[in-house]
Write a protein that holds these residues in place. Structure first.
Motif, PDB file in Angstrom:
ATOM      1  N   LEU A   2       0.832  -1.207   0.000  1.00 21.71           N
ATOM      2  CA  LEU A   2       0.000   0.000   0.000  1.00 21.71           C
ATOM      3  C   LEU A   2       0.866   1.256   0.000  1.00 21.71           C
ATOM      4  O   LEU A   2       0.570   2.233  -0.702  1.00 21.71           O
ATOM      5  CB  LEU A   2      -0.936  -0.012   1.217  1.00 21.71           C
ATOM      6  N   LEU A   3       1.955   1.243   0.765  1.00 21.89           N
ATOM      7  CA  LEU A   3       2.871   2.384   0.765  1.00 21.89           C
ATOM      8  C   LEU A   3       3.444   2.615  -0.636  1.00 21.89           C
ATOM      9  O   LEU A   3       3.623   3.759  -1.069  1.00 21.89           O
ATOM     10  CB  LEU A   3       3.999   2.164   1.771  1.00 21.89           C
ATOM     11  N   GLY A   4       3.719   1.533  -1.368  1.00 25.03           N
ATOM     12  CA  GLY A   4       4.210   1.664  -2.733  1.00 25.03           C
ATOM     13  C   GLY A   4       3.207   2.344  -3.632  1.00 25.03           C
ATOM     14  O   GLY A   4       3.582   3.139  -4.515  1.00 25.03           O
ATOM     15  N   CYS A   5       1.908   2.063  -3.432  1.00 22.87           N
ATOM     16  CA  CYS A   5       0.857   2.744  -4.204  1.00 22.87           C
ATOM     17  C   CYS A   5       0.868   4.244  -3.948  1.00 22.87           C
ATOM     18  O   CYS A   5       0.421   5.030  -4.784  1.00 22.87           O
ATOM     19  CB  CYS A   5      -0.510   2.172  -3.850  1.00 22.87           C
ATOM     20  N   PHE A   6       1.356   4.661  -2.777  1.00 24.42           N
ATOM     21  CA  PHE A   6       1.432   6.076  -2.413  1.00 24.42           C
ATOM     22  C   PHE A   6       2.852   6.627  -2.585  1.00 24.42           C
ATOM     23  O   PHE A   6       3.232   7.598  -1.947  1.00 24.42           O
ATOM     24  CB  PHE A   6       0.942   6.278  -0.978  1.00 24.42           C
ATOM     25  N   LEU A   7       3.636   5.982  -3.443  1.00 26.10           N
ATOM     26  CA  LEU A   7       4.949   6.462  -3.877  1.00 26.10           C
ATOM     27  C   LEU A   7       6.032   6.330  -2.818  1.00 26.10           C
ATOM     28  O   LEU A   7       7.093   6.954  -2.935  1.00 26.10           O
ATOM     29  CB  LEU A   7       4.878   7.914  -4.383  1.00 26.10           C
ATOM     30  N   PHE A   8       5.804   5.527  -1.754  1.00 28.91           N
ATOM     31  CA  PHE A   8       6.861   5.201  -0.793  1.00 28.91           C
ATOM     32  C   PHE A   8       7.444   3.855  -1.221  1.00 28.91           C
ATOM     33  O   PHE A   8       6.914   2.801  -0.866  1.00 28.91           O
ATOM     34  CB  PHE A   8       6.314   5.118   0.632  1.00 28.91           C
ATOM     35  N   ARG A   9       8.520   3.908  -1.989  1.00 28.16           N
ATOM     36  CA  ARG A   9       9.054   2.694  -2.596  1.00 28.16           C
ATOM     37  C   ARG A   9      10.472   2.425  -2.117  1.00 28.16           C
ATOM     38  O   ARG A   9      11.213   3.353  -1.803  1.00 28.16           O
ATOM     39  CB  ARG A   9       9.015   2.817  -4.119  1.00 28.16           C
ATOM     40  N   GLY A  10      10.835   1.135  -2.095  1.00 30.04           N
ATOM     41  CA  GLY A  10      12.194   0.770  -1.703  1.00 30.04           C
ATOM     42  C   GLY A  10      12.527   1.251  -0.303  1.00 30.04           C
ATOM     43  O   GLY A  10      11.761   1.081   0.658  1.00 30.04           O
ATOM     44  N   ASP A  11      13.692   1.911  -0.182  1.00 28.15           N
ATOM     45  CA  ASP A  11      14.164   2.372   1.129  1.00 28.15           C
ATOM     46  C   ASP A  11      13.401   3.585   1.651  1.00 28.15           C
ATOM     47  O   ASP A  11      13.633   4.017   2.787  1.00 28.15           O
ATOM     48  CB  ASP A  11      15.661   2.709   1.049  1.00 28.15           C
ATOM     49  N   ASP A  12      12.484   4.154   0.847  1.00 30.15           N
ATOM     50  CA  ASP A  12      11.686   5.293   1.319  1.00 30.15           C
ATOM     51  C   ASP A  12      10.900   4.941   2.579  1.00 30.15           C
ATOM     52  O   ASP A  12      10.606   5.820   3.392  1.00 30.15           O
ATOM     53  CB  ASP A  12      10.703   5.755   0.236  1.00 30.15           C
ATOM     54  N   VAL A  13      10.550   3.652   2.741  1.00 30.28           N
ATOM     55  CA  VAL A  13       9.724   3.265   3.892  1.00 30.28           C
ATOM     56  C   VAL A  13      10.503   3.357   5.200  1.00 30.28           C
ATOM     57  O   VAL A  13       9.904   3.295   6.281  1.00 30.28           O
ATOM     58  CB  VAL A  13       9.139   1.845   3.720  1.00 30.28           C
ATOM     59  N   PHE A  14      11.824   3.503   5.125  1.00 33.66           N
ATOM     60  CA  PHE A  14      12.639   3.613   6.349  1.00 33.66           C
ATOM     61  C   PHE A  14      12.995   5.061   6.687  1.00 33.66           C
ATOM     62  O   PHE A  14      13.753   5.313   7.624  1.00 33.66           O
ATOM     63  CB  PHE A  14      13.907   2.774   6.195  1.00 33.66           C
TER      64      PHE A  14
END
Length: 653
Positions: free
Chosen positions: A421-433
């Motif tokens: 779900l975070l990827g759908c909102f453009l938080f991809r790869g290491d962005d989630v950290f």
């Protein structure tokens, strides 16, 4: 006044600009648009000299002055709000403090500035003197500051108010070119409307980054889009740009497809006959024909954007929420007394009204964030509430990472699902950290939406949900909410967003709620609004034509009037417009008469100051100067008002 030619900038293999060109002329109003990360702020940094392109030239006309408002916080030291707004030069600030200190120590002698060192007073007047301060006070008032705020240290105020003070400084300074990066993010609706009108008559050029399409529609004369590493200019406002770009895209796709088909046809001939002696020469000719072609660049793929749908929540009962006889006050300030409000399943209610009327307070009472001081709040059967705060920091913990924050929901979800779900909102790869504390305003807004989706409500309460989102994200959110089958109650100053979603309007003023049982166009028609955006802060004209909130209608859709009723209504509207026009003519006439009298007196006083005999009596010169300053301040207030009222009269005529 400004020319960028052949600009190139790359970060490693990523090319941000390639042969980008732009010209800005005096009085231009240009909106700069493009997806997040396209290079809008980088382009500003080139113009300001904070960064340099790898190639190309940036040239200015001689003597051009620049003013810049960043998107995020600007600094504030020990200066007061008025000192910050008049900080046109360090010298001016220093001289003003000297004069103010002297007046504080000599209150009875403050009318005799000759007792201050002549050089100080003369130099202060050369830099603008009290005229500049009067101008700054007028601008700060328009931006929402109260008189008592102006002598407060700016550092004591919130970041949003500090940004307003910096904006006031830029407008007071009046540079030849204003560079504004999302200036409306920190403004409430009334300040935004004032700012929008002020910029329409601004004497310099404006280059502005904004995700507020209504603001761009009202202000700009051209749009510059950053796309495919170049700057593409379109004449007209934002809506005009969308139409032109769509037509351009269709032409480009058609031309590219035609060329690809032609290349494929030529290559088919080459591949079939290059090995045959009798056809080899023709095959080589076809290859050269392909090489000579000016290749059309393939249409760019879709930019990264939010891609989601609200999960459809469990169905609630017909009555979703009810407030009955509710009272709420902040200290001595009573916001509501005897408040009644009810919402039914499937309604999409937008709350409108002037600033301070209690819209956010009502939303918090509905959300349970505020407890009624008296009265009751009752949820209907199977109702689950989700609250999306205007201040995203209220919903997020700064010390957590994006992933940790997403996982902190009442609904237990797995890490893989959260990351998807975070990827759908453009938080991809290491962005989630990333820590929440380093996220931009738009990223915090997107993360707050993720938290709602991970625990979907069927009563959704949203306070300014489009703030800090870019255009494509606003479109995605609008589409998702349009498919949402639950109940939505929201506050917004985005007219496009409201028009698409609202099927009820509730107007709030002085603790009174008035319900308009239809969409935003229905509301505009009922109150006979001058503009779609101004109607959001209307004080309640036309409210008597709607049903009171204590007696909400059972069905939202208004009935279609008969032809006879339509004609009668049109006749009433013509008569009302005629009355309004006559009243407006009188307003303009009185303003013109007062301005003319003040201008005559202004000329008389200037003539007296030019007469050497005036200075034989120092008190006489001081009195004339004081009266002259009062007249100048009054003219500064009246002239913009006359322009506004004359424009309104012109529209009525």
């Amino acid at each position: 006044m400004l020319t960028l030619s052949g600009i190139r900038k790359a970060y490693g293999e990523r090319v941000l600009f390639a042969d980008a060109t732009l010209q800005v002329n005096r009085l231009d109003r240009i909106g700069l648009v493009g997806p997040n990360g396209a290079g809008k702020t980088t382009l500003f940094s080139f113009i300001l000299g904070l960064d340099t392109p790898d190639a190309g030239q940036i040239t200015f006309e001689r003597g051009v002055s620049l003013g810049y408002l960043p998107q995020e916080s600007a600094p504030a030291g020990d200066e007061t709000v008025i000192e910050l707004a008049t900080a046109v030069t360090p010298e001016y600030v220093k001289l003003r403090r000297i004069l103010k200190a002297w007046e504080a120590d000599h209150p009875l002698e403050a009318l005799h500035p000759e007792e201050i060192h002549d050089d100080v007073h003369d130099r202060f007047n050369q830099l603008g003197g009290y005229r500049l301060e009067a101008k700054a006070r007028q601008i700060l008032a328009g931006l929402g500051f109260r008189p008592g705020d102006l002598d407060r240290p700016a550092a004591e105020m919130s970041g949003g108010w500090v940004m307003r003070a910096h904006l006031g400084r830029l407008l007071t300074l009046e540079p030849d070119l204003l560079l504004l990066d999302e200036p409306t993010n920190h403004l409430d609706l009334e300040a935004l409307l004032w700012f929008q009108d002020y910029l329409k008559t601004y004497p310099g050029a404006i280059l502005i980054i904004s995700h507020d399409r209504e603001f761009l529609n009202q202000l700009v004369g051209s749009i510059v889009e950053i796309r495919q590493s170049r700057l593409w200019r379109y004449r007209g406002n934002y809506d005009d740009y969308l139409e032109q770009r769509e037509a351009q895209e269709q032409q480009l796709i058609a031309a590219w497809k035609h060329q690809e088909r032609e290349i494929a046809r030529l290559m088919e001939f080459v591949n079939r006959f290059r090995a045959k002696n009798t056809k080899a020469t023709q095959a080589q000719s076809k290859l050269k024909q392909i090489e000579r072609m000016e290749r059309i660049e393939a249409p760019a793929g879709e930019e990264a954007k939010i891609d989601f749908e609200f999960p459809q929540p469990p169905r609630s009962g017909q009555r979703v929420i009810k407030l009955e006889n509710v009272a709420h006050a902040y200290g001595d300030r009573v916001v509501y007394r005897g408040l009644n409000f009810e919402a039914e399943r499937g309604q999409r209610i937008v709350l409108v009204g002037p600033n301070g009327a209690g819209k956010s307070t009502l939303l918090k009472l509905l959300a349970g964030v505020l407890t009624p001081q008296s009265g009751t709040r009752a949820l209907g059967h199977n109702v689950k509430v989700g609250y999306y705060s205007q201040y995203r920091v209220d919903m997020l913990k700064p010390e957590r990472t994006v992933l940790e924050e997403a996982l902190d929901t009442p609904q237990l979800v797995g890490e893989q699902f959260a990351r998807t779900l975070l990827g759908c909102f453009l938080f991809r790869g290491d962005d989630v950290f990333k820590p929440v504390s380093v996220l931009s305003g738009g990223e915090k807004s997107r993360l707050a939406l993720v938290k709602l989706l991970l625990d979907p409500p069927n009563l959704l309460l949203m306070d300014e949900p489009t703030t800090h989102l870019d255009m494509s994200s606003i479109d995605a959110l609008t589409y998702a909410l349009d498919q949402f089958e639950g109940t939505l109650i929201f506050i917004s100053h985005d007219v496009y967003f409201i028009r698409v979603l609202a099927n009820h309007v509730v107007h709030i003023n002085a603790g009174r709620l008035t319900r308009y049982p239809g969409g935003y166009e229905y509301y505009l028609d009922k109150i006979k609004a001058e503009s779609a955006r101004a109607a959001l802060t209307a004080s309640g004209a036309g409210a008597a034509q709607a049903h009171d909130s204590a007696n909400p209608p059972s069905r939202p859709a208004p009935t279609t009037p008969s032809r006879k009723d339509q004609k009668r209504r049109e006749a009433e509207q013509r008569q009302a417009r005629s009355r309004e026009r006559r009243a407006q003519q009188e307003v303009v006439r009185r303003l013109e008469e007062e301005i003319a009298q003040l201008e005559v007196r202004h000329r008389e006083l200037v003539a007296e100051l030019e007469n050497p005999e005036t200075y034989h009596n120092s008190g006489q010169a001081v009195r004339i100067n004081r009266e002259l300053l009062d007249i100048q301040q009054r003219l500064t207030e009246l002239n913009p008002r006359w322009e506004q009222e004359a424009t309104r009269l012109e529209a009525l005529e």
